[in-house]
Scaffold this active site. Structure first.
Site, PDB file in Angstrom:
ATOM      1  CG  ASP A  34       5.662   3.812   1.747  1.00  0.00           C
ATOM      2  OD1 ASP A  34       5.582   4.371   2.810  1.00  0.00           O
ATOM      3  OD2 ASP A  34       4.639   3.797   0.923  1.00  0.00           O
TER       4      ASP A  34
ATOM      5  CB  THR B 118       0.704  26.549  -4.180  1.00  0.00           C
ATOM      6  OG1 THR B 118       0.304  26.857  -5.555  1.00  0.00           O
ATOM      7  CG2 THR B 118       0.275  27.880  -3.431  1.00  0.00           C
TER       8      THR B 118
ATOM      9  CE  LYS C 283      -0.708   5.418   7.820  1.00  0.00           C
ATOM     10  NZ  LYS C 283      -1.814   5.216   8.168  1.00  0.00           N
TER      11      LYS C 283
ATOM     12  CG  PHE D 130      -2.099   1.033   1.131  1.00  0.00           C
ATOM     13  CD1 PHE D 130      -2.976   1.248   0.843  1.00  0.00           C
ATOM     14  CD2 PHE D 130      -1.500   2.109   1.714  1.00  0.00           C
ATOM     15  CE1 PHE D 130      -3.968   2.127   0.653  1.00  0.00           C
ATOM     16  CE2 PHE D 130      -2.474   3.539   1.443  1.00  0.00           C
ATOM     17  CZ  PHE D 130      -3.771   3.482   1.152  1.00  0.00           C
TER      18      PHE D 130
END
Lengths: 460, 460
Positions: free
Chosen positions: B287, B343, B318, B181
């Site tokens: 990750d 931005t 997280k 994931f």
């Protein structure tokens, strides 16, 4: 009434303190795009102050994203509230464990300004994310209609999607317009068509782009040509959607193409888009990331379109200080929970700030102010354009609040010269200067901006 | 020492107040995934309190994202600081107009915990965004090497990319693993392989997935088989990269596959990945969205790999309460400014919170605590598994802090029963229960969790 910023710029820009700070930063964080380093404690209202003590009237406002001024007292109050401390410290997975305040933060904030006909909200963290969430909603809706309401997913679908293969991971597209900017994620970037620097070397989906009307200015003198141009573009939109090699599930459009050069179209063009998308079952997404929250003299840029039925989704970010999308059709809520989902689903701290921004906009009637001041500013710029026809061309944004832009020969040089005398403005497209004042820009600021432009252009 | 939460759960879950609040919310915001509505003011430390007054030991922690407890005093101090108020009210476009504090917020916060060998940071707002930014960096690096350093973009490249066409928008891929994931954006979702509910109906890139080792437990009893399984997977990784129809520019891997079922692999597997990716010029992305910030008993999950050279990029979110990626290679800074840009580039308010989280972790030695408490918890769960071998299977997470999981017959029902006696835990994969305590989980909480599990399983 001051003709220029009171405290003049006293150093080159960036000044020595800015340069030293940027150098330290660049050792750990790509700082090549830094214009100057800011002392936000000294910045106030429409004025930004850099670490060298230079003060600028800020008509760029953090790439069009400061809504109601630096150190706004209503926002400071929200920032110092116990509600905010809790939102910062106890960041929830809002889809699973929302706070008891969450529903009221939404109702008393974002839902108060929901576009007409759109009664649901999904929160996000950036304009890019908001657009991608809207694309996902459009794809799920399209497949739901194909599959039929209540029809269960097949095993072939659920297995193939894990392998990024059909039928679970179908070939479908989102259409956008040439010169559009919709963000920098892999989905949103596939709809962005503004500049190579945004897109080069990044794989993208084979999604279609349609021509956006290239209107001629002044509009009144080219009414017939412009109407024909818009008709041509609408025909192209319909032709491309109906002939594309895969279903087009959504069409995204900015009320005014901003990053791509401040390109406008008429209400009848957008009405045409609504008619075509409705006829063809394509979700119409209004990307209000730059136009939303009052900048165009109405709360939403698409308010100017006078549609008889609303866009299917409206995305927002920037001046909202948070992001997300509104929608009205219940079927845009996916058939199962957890399909449109992520850990945080936005940031309640930023949604609280947004509520304060909305309160300030409504209490101080800032949309009305933007319409009024923008109209005066436009008129003065029209006069200035007549004085400097070589340097101010295709002035646009009439009756669009102070969402005003013009073309010029060397916009980067003009921006540098403006900064040197205390006015911060921005560029977009290829040869365009864009004005992006805050909503609190007042009549008194007009001569500062216009005189500075007159001085800089006069010296060219 | 209490055996259970002191104030027991006194209503069904969700209770009547939760249900009423959820119903109001559902009228404007998809609330189908709400477990219960929370009173965050009453929640404290490891305990979460719902609006019906039920109190739970929180061993799920907002999907593994609360680092140092509800209403942590160090975090409250940061939330109430003048620095925070300014960051909330004066949100900068940090790439253009950073504050004079920005460099020190990074240096005194995130850079203090930068993985070994990685000296640059790019900030973001979610794990999904962090991963996509890392993918973009990998693609730009790959093309830079192909093009040659300092070689200018061709007109064909800059024109074709606006049309989403080659050569400017090249076909390239990021490889991920089965059951991984990595987020829900269009790029990150193309690398996510966990569940159909995440992916169905969303167009994706034709990117490859490799098998992730399916280890057998207890590890000590299956050493030989597991080594063979890891060897097989490594061979597949190399075979797929070298035979894929387009260049594979990056490979992303979780130190422990979390959402996909808490799947582990040995350090030698990850060393193998580093060797293969280095040999083939593929960027290795760790990750650490769920494993980072101390949960595994080391600050970073990949610290357990004992690599001789670091991953090319490490992403986080997280528990960091903000997001972004670290990198070490200067060439991962694109050849021009504004290529890796947006931005806001993250949110300084959240980066300030992250600095406070890091201070708390280091001051209180919470990584060491997680290792120590996790080890005790693992041992007690091992004993419990011996007592209930039918209901606690494939216990995993030994020496991985309290990043512990086990398989069971009906995880959803077990989670419901646990909540009913005041312990909030989560699920992942197909039949897995995952424990995601906060870093402040202590020895005293172990019996509460273990006794509750014993009681619930004993009643099955």
């Amino acid at each position: 009434m001051p003709s220029f910023v009171e405290t003049p710029v006293t150093t080159e820009i960036p000044g020595p303190v800015s340069r030293a700070s940027t150098k330290r930063l660049d050792a750990i964080f790509d700082a090549r795009a830094v214009h100057f380093v800011v002392d936000y404690n000294k910045s106030n209202g429409n004025y930004i102050v850099d670490v060298d003590g230079n003060k600028y009237l800020d008509v760029y406002a953090q790439i069009a994203s400061i809504p109601v001024g630096y150190n706004n007292t209503t926002l400071i109050e929200a920032a110092k509230s116990p509600e905010m401390a809790s939102a910062l410290v106890n960041r929830p997975a809002v889809g699973n464990f929302p706070s008891d305040q969450w529903v009221d933060i939404l109702r008393d904030g974002l839902m108060k300004v929901a576009p007409k006909g759109l009664s649901y909200i999904f929160t996000a963290q950036s304009g890019s994310e908001a657009n991608e969430l809207a694309y996902k909603a459009a794809f799920m809706l399209y497949r739901r209609r194909q599959r039929g309401d209540g029809v269960e997913w097949t095993e072939e679908e659920t297995k193939s999607c894990l392998n990024n293969a059909k039928p679970g991971s179908p070939e479908m597209a989102i259409m956008s317009f040439q010169n559009s900017f919709h963000g920098r994620g892999f989905g949103s970037l596939s709809t962005t068509r503004s500049k190579a620097v945004h897109k080069l070397d990044i794989p993208s989906f084979n999604w279609p782009q349609a021509p956006f009307p290239a209107l001629k200015y002044p509009l009144a003198q080219h009414a017939e040509e412009n109407a024909a141009e818009e008709k041509r573009c609408l025909e192209e939109v319909e032709r491309i959607i109906t002939s594309w090699h895969c279903p087009v599930a959504g069409l995204i459009v900015e009320p005014i193409q901003s990053e791509g050069g401040d390109n406008h179209a008429s209400p009848s063009f957008f009405q045409g888009l609504r008619d075509i998308t409705k006829k063809l079952g394509v979700a119409l997404i209004a990307d209000e990331v730059q136009t939303g929250f009052g900048a165009t003299g109405s709360f939403w840029g698409h308010d100017h379109w006078n549609l008889t039925s609303p866009p299917d989704m409206v995305t927002f970010s920037k001046k909202a200080q948070t992001a997300g999308y509104f929608f009205g059709n219940e079927q845009l809520i996916p058939d199962k929970a957890y399909r449109q989902f992520n850990t945080w689903i936005g940031d309640p701290a930023r949604v609280i700030m947004c509520k304060a921004v909305i309160k300030e906009i409504l209490d101080k009637k800032l949309v009305e102010q933007t319409a009024r001041v923008g109209s005066l500013l436009y008129n003065q710029l029209e006069t200035l354009a007549a004085k400097h026809p070589e340097y101010i061309q295709n002035l646009r944004g009439k009756n669009q609040g102070h969402f005003i832009a013009f073309d010029t020969k060397d916009p980067a040089s003009l921006v540098r010269s403006m900064r040197a005398i205390g006015v911060n403005i921005g560029t977009c497209g290829i040869n365009t200067v864009r004005l992006r004042p805050m909503l609190i820009f007042e009549e008194t600021h007009i001569p500062i901006l216009v005189n500075a432009l007159d001085k800089v252009i006069g010296a060219l």
